[in-house]
Write a protein that holds these residues in place. Structure first.
Motif, mmCIF file in Angstrom:
data_model
loop_
_atom_site.group_PDB
_atom_site.id
_atom_site.type_symbol
_atom_site.label_atom_id
_atom_site.label_comp_id
_atom_site.label_asym_id
_atom_site.label_seq_id
_atom_site.Cartn_x
_atom_site.Cartn_y
_atom_site.Cartn_z
ATOM 1 N N LYS A 1 0.853 -1.196 0.000
ATOM 2 C CA LYS A 1 0.000 0.000 0.000
ATOM 3 C C LYS A 1 0.888 1.245 0.000
ATOM 4 N N MET B 1 2.780 -4.153 3.711
ATOM 5 C CA MET B 1 1.948 -4.133 4.913
ATOM 6 C C MET B 1 1.868 -5.496 5.608
ATOM 7 N N TYR C 1 -7.381 -3.745 2.906
ATOM 8 C CA TYR C 1 -6.482 -2.669 2.475
ATOM 9 C C TYR C 1 -7.019 -1.879 1.277
#
Length: 332
Positions: free
Chosen positions: A147, A152, A276
């Motif tokens: 991201k 992440m 996400y």
């Protein structure tokens, strides 16, 4: 100057020779749970005078040959040092740093199961910095959210298992009983055996998802990795044989197991996507075609490493990635 990128897995070791942009990739089936003492011997065959630096990632520290990850990391790195005594050796860690072998031994948890991090950094730098990397190998499937240029994913396998970022299902080695305990046979819900009779490689051979040459691991019964032998192995999942269960039913059973596998991948990718808010997917690994089947009915933008860089890179992305990362580091 040549850089060697080495990915030492539990079942397969993959090596990329990178020299001035050109590369050659080697795939070696090397089950560490029974051959770890021969790792130095294997790696020595790829040592030559052109090699200046060696970049290493690993997952083999989890192999049954070792009681602890610390023992595994130390033994693997000792083997690398013995195989390349006069080369500069760098070990890539889960924070995206290259460590010396001494540093890596001290920070052994940071270099444990680090191969996905190399692929993720390569994807982030060279393909897309807002995407989910999905890498399906022979044994596992990594689902790595990236991201805004940040990787992440959780750092340990345990945490990734807890957060839909690691699914212990692969293109070849997963026992079929892992996928479910019943299938529909002759319109009747039927219990299956939990014995080690057949693996995902068998259903992929039966359904023409992979070739016999790509079935590189040991078969459960020691018979060849061809379609008829795979059908025999699959029939045993119902405690039967090819005299009891006909070809049409075998294909139906294979399709059912395949559907269960696809659902497992889809469920986990969708969870990470929703968490996400990511819609771009980069796929790689032996199971690229399986991943396409799993994700085709969803509105994902899919980029294939195989289509972008070729089959060899897709089959050995971490070794290619870690060599590229070290090469780019040297240019800075």
């Amino acid at each position: 100057m040549m850089i060697l990128g080495i990915d030492i897995g539990g079942a397969n070791t993959k090596i990329t020779e990178l020299k001035e942009g050109d590369y050659k990739i080697h795939h070696i089936y090397f089950p560490m749970w029974k051959t770890n003492e021969k790792l130095t011997e294997l790696l020595q065959t790829y040592n030559n005078k052109d090699i200046k630096k060696v970049a290493v990632v690993m997952t083999a520290e989890l192999a049954d040959a070792y009681e602890t990850k610390k023992e595994g990391v130390n033994d693997i790195l000792d083997s690398v040092e013995n195989a390349f005594p006069n080369k500069e050796i760098y070990v890539f860690d889960v924070d995206g740093n290259f460590l010396t072998t001494d540093e890596a031994k001290k920070e052994y948890l940071k270099v444990s199961a680090s191969n996905w991090t190399a692929t993720a950094n390569f994807v982030c730098n060279s393909i897309n910095n807002n995407c989910i990397l999905v890498d399906m190998g022979s044994t596992t499937t990594d689902i790595i959210p990236i991201k805004d240029g940040n990787i992440m994913a959780n750092k340990t396998d345990l945490d990734r298992l807890m957060n839909n970022e690691l699914v212990y299902v692969g293109t070849l080695r997963t026992p079929l009983s892992f996928l479910g305990n019943t299938i529909l046979y002759k319109e009747k819900e039927t219990n299956i055996s939990s014995e080690y009779f057949a693996i995902t490689g068998d259903i992929h051979i039966i359904l023409d998802k992979i070739s016999s040459e790509q079935y590189t691991c040991d078969t459960p019964d020691g018979a060849p990795p061809d379609k008829k032998s795979s059908m025999v192995r699959l029939s045993r999942m119902l405690c039967g044989d090819l005299e009891q269960i006909n070809k049409h039913d075998i294909i139906s059973i294979a399709n059912q197991f395949y559907g269960k596998l696809l659902n497992l991948i889809t469920y986990n990718v969708n969870k990470v996507s929703k968490k996400y808010n990511l819609n771009n997917i980069v796929i790689t690994g032996l199971g690229e075609e399986v991943l396409k089947d799993a994700l085709k009915d969803y509105n994902y933008n899919i980029v294939s490493i195989k289509e972008k860089y070729g089959k060899d890179v897709s089959l050995a992305t971490p070794s290619f990635a870690v060599a590229k990362l070290l090469s780019n580091r040297n240019k800075k």
